[in-house]
Design a protein around this motif. Structure first.
Motif, short mmCIF file in Angstrom:
data_model
loop_
_atom_site.label_atom_id
_atom_site.label_comp_id
_atom_site.label_asym_id
_atom_site.label_seq_id
_atom_site.Cartn_x
_atom_site.Cartn_y
_atom_site.Cartn_z
N SER A 81 0.83 -1.21 0.00
CA SER A 81 0.00 0.00 0.00
C SER A 81 0.86 1.26 0.00
N ASN A 85 0.74 3.98 -2.99
CA ASN A 85 0.47 5.38 -2.66
C ASN A 85 1.55 6.29 -3.25
N TYR A 90 -3.75 5.83 -5.45
CA TYR A 90 -4.24 6.11 -4.10
C TYR A 90 -5.41 5.22 -3.68
N GLU A 91 -6.37 5.01 -4.56
CA GLU A 91 -7.54 4.21 -4.20
C GLU A 91 -7.15 2.76 -3.94
N LYS A 94 -5.30 2.62 -0.66
CA LYS A 94 -6.22 2.78 0.47
C LYS A 94 -6.98 1.49 0.74
N GLU A 95 -7.43 0.83 -0.33
CA GLU A 95 -8.19 -0.42 -0.18
C GLU A 95 -7.34 -1.50 0.48
N GLU A 98 -6.64 -0.55 4.24
CA GLU A 98 -7.80 -0.73 5.12
C GLU A 98 -8.06 -2.21 5.37
N LYS A 123 2.04 5.01 8.11
CA LYS A 123 1.01 5.26 7.11
C LYS A 123 0.10 6.40 7.54
N ILE A 127 -0.50 10.16 5.80
CA ILE A 127 -1.83 10.71 5.50
C ILE A 127 -1.99 12.07 6.19
#
Length: 242
Positions: A81, A85, A90-91, A94-95, A98, A123, A127
């Motif tokens: 991730s 990033n 990004y999406e 993020k997935e 998470e 992380k 952000i």
């Protein structure tokens, strides 16, 4: 199940990796994979080697292979991730992040693992920095606090939190955060530097000088502290900020 030879090669590869002998380490881990194509740990270290070398495409493939073999490999998911990033996906980043976060929460012992917690902290820190760069201070503060809770040893986060409060106009709260950081970590010079800057910015020059002098007594060769003291003593309208 690892055989004796595989175990020895893994240990050898890790030792080489820790010594920063990356090429030899990679060759050793490739030997492991040749013997056992399902060894997720070998792929994980190869992914890290590619990442360090800046070969991000190869790193992504290696970490994806780890997750394919072991879907619950949290370290590989977090590493993946971070790279995604960095390259603007990004999406997808993020997935994956998470999903890894949820996995850790489900594991009773996982959340207590300081190694994994530090990865999550980094992380959240990244952000927070992004939110701060766009002046989204409330969201930035939320992420910094998450990062700090996961990695209390990262004292720099306290400086960042104070900076957010300062940007929001809550100077007394910013000073409170820095005083707490200073008192709990007397040898952490950046806290005294930042606290002095806040005092200086609000016109409390003597308090600023006191902080910097106390810090300089502990760190006599600190050129930044010497510069701030000289500027404050010159009684100019120099604009200093944390």
């Amino acid at each position: 199940m690892e055989n004796k030879r595989e175990t020895q090669l893994l240990a050898q590869g890790k030792e080489l990796f820790n010594k920063n002998a990356l090429t030899k380490a990679q060759q050793t881990f490739e030997e492991v994979i040749e013997a056992n194509p399902s060894c997720s740990e070998a792929f994980f270290f190869i992914g890290n080697i590619f990442h360090i070398k800046g070969q991000l495409g190869k790193a992504v493939k290696a970490f994806n292979k780890v997750i394919e073999i072991d879907p619950n490999h949290t370290d590989a998911a977090i590493s993946l991730s971070v790279i995604l990033n960095d390259i603007g996906k990004y999406e997808e980043a993020k997935e994956i992040f998470e999903k890894a976060n949820d996995q850790v929460k489900k594991e009773s012992s996982g959340i207590q693992d300081p190694h994994i917690n530090k990865k999550f902290s980094q992380k959240h820190y990244e952000i927070a920095e992004m939110y701060f760069s766009y002046n989204r201070y409330d969201e930035s503060l939320f992420e910094y606090n998450k990062a700090s809770a996961l990695d209390p040893e990262n004292l720099e986060i306290g400086i960042k939190v104070a900076k957010v409060y300062s940007k929001k106009g809550f100077l007394s709260k910013a000073i409170e955060v820095l005083k707490k950081l200073k008192n709990e970590n007397p040898g952490y010079t950046p806290a005294r530097v930042a606290l002095g800057l806040l005092h200086y910015g609000t016109g409390n020059v003597l308090e600023a000088q006191t902080e910097w002098q106390n810090a300089l007594a502990k760190d006599p060769s600190n050129e930044e502290l010497q510069m701030y003291l000289n500027l404050s003593k010159s009684a100019t309208e120099t604009n200093l900020s944390i």
